[in-house]
Enzyme design. Structure first.
Site, PDB file in Angstrom:
ATOM      1  N   CYS A   1       0.797  -1.212   0.000  1.00  0.00           N
ATOM      2  CA  CYS A   1       0.000   0.000   0.000  1.00  0.00           C
ATOM      3  C   CYS A   1       0.839   1.276   0.000  1.00  0.00           C
ATOM      4  O   CYS A   1       0.293   2.364  -0.099  1.00  0.00           O
ATOM      5  CB  CYS A   1      -0.944   0.007   1.225  1.00  0.00           C
TER       6      CYS A   1
ATOM      7  N   CYS B   1      -1.376  -1.085   6.616  1.00  0.00           N
ATOM      8  CA  CYS B   1      -2.120  -2.327   6.393  1.00  0.00           C
ATOM      9  C   CYS B   1      -1.672  -3.469   7.286  1.00  0.00           C
ATOM     10  O   CYS B   1      -2.290  -4.521   7.287  1.00  0.00           O
ATOM     11  CB  CYS B   1      -2.030  -2.742   4.920  1.00  0.00           C
TER      12      CYS B   1
ATOM     13  N   ASP C   1      42.630 -26.584 -19.179  1.00  0.00           N
ATOM     14  CA  ASP C   1      42.968 -27.389 -20.353  1.00  0.00           C
ATOM     15  C   ASP C   1      44.468 -27.607 -20.468  1.00  0.00           C
ATOM     16  O   ASP C   1      44.943 -28.282 -21.373  1.00  0.00           O
ATOM     17  CB  ASP C   1      42.408 -26.744 -21.633  1.00  0.00           C
ATOM     18  N   GLU C   2      45.222 -27.037 -19.541  1.00  0.00           N
ATOM     19  CA  GLU C   2      46.657 -27.271 -19.527  1.00  0.00           C
ATOM     20  C   GLU C   2      46.982 -28.344 -18.494  1.00  0.00           C
ATOM     21  O   GLU C   2      46.240 -28.543 -17.551  1.00  0.00           O
ATOM     22  CB  GLU C   2      47.398 -25.969 -19.182  1.00  0.00           C
TER      23      GLU C   2
HETATM   24 ZN   LIG Z   1       0.835  -1.588   3.746  1.00  0.00          ZN
END
Ligand SMILES: [Zn+2]
Ligand SMILES: [Zn+2]
Length: 111
Positions: free
Chosen positions: A7, A27, A91-92
């Site tokens: 809110c 809220c 790769d070595e």
């Molecule tokens: Zn709220």
């Protein structure tokens, strides 16, 4: 200052289940706490496996294979432990390390 995702109301810090939480004043919605100010200090448990990986030239010497090789410091053939370590690109070929058992001199040799 943080605001509610639901809110847009103002959030206030509040304890929830014993932990710091942000609660919306309008809220009543609880928000995830991502602010450093309200972060509950997490005790990070050390992974015991991490310590086992640290093994450059110290522990587990007896487990290594040995070979007779000339040590530059001793100036003669000595018993030397050796092990391989990937120090460069994958790769070595890995680098071969030697450690003289007489003088503990460690040196590397490329295959
Ligand atoms: Zn709220
Ligand atoms: Zn030596």
């Amino acid at each position: 200052m943080e605001f509610c995702d639901e809110c847009g109301g103002m959030l206030v810090s509040e304890k929830k289940d014993g932990e710091a939480a942000m609660k919306c004043r309008s809220c009543g919605e609880y928000q995830d706490v991502d602010s450093e100010d309200f972060k509950v200090t997490e005790e990070k448990e050390e992974d015991p496996m991490d310590r086992l990986n640290v093994n450059e030239d110290g522990e587990e010497e007896s487990a290594r294979p040995t070979t007779q090789k000339e040590c530059k410091r001793c100036g003669k053939e000595t018993e030397q432990e050796w092990w391989l370590k990937q120090t460069r690109a994958s790769d070595e070929p890995p680098t071969r390390f030697y450690r003289c058992r007489k003088c503990s001199n460690v040196y590397k040799e490329y295959d």
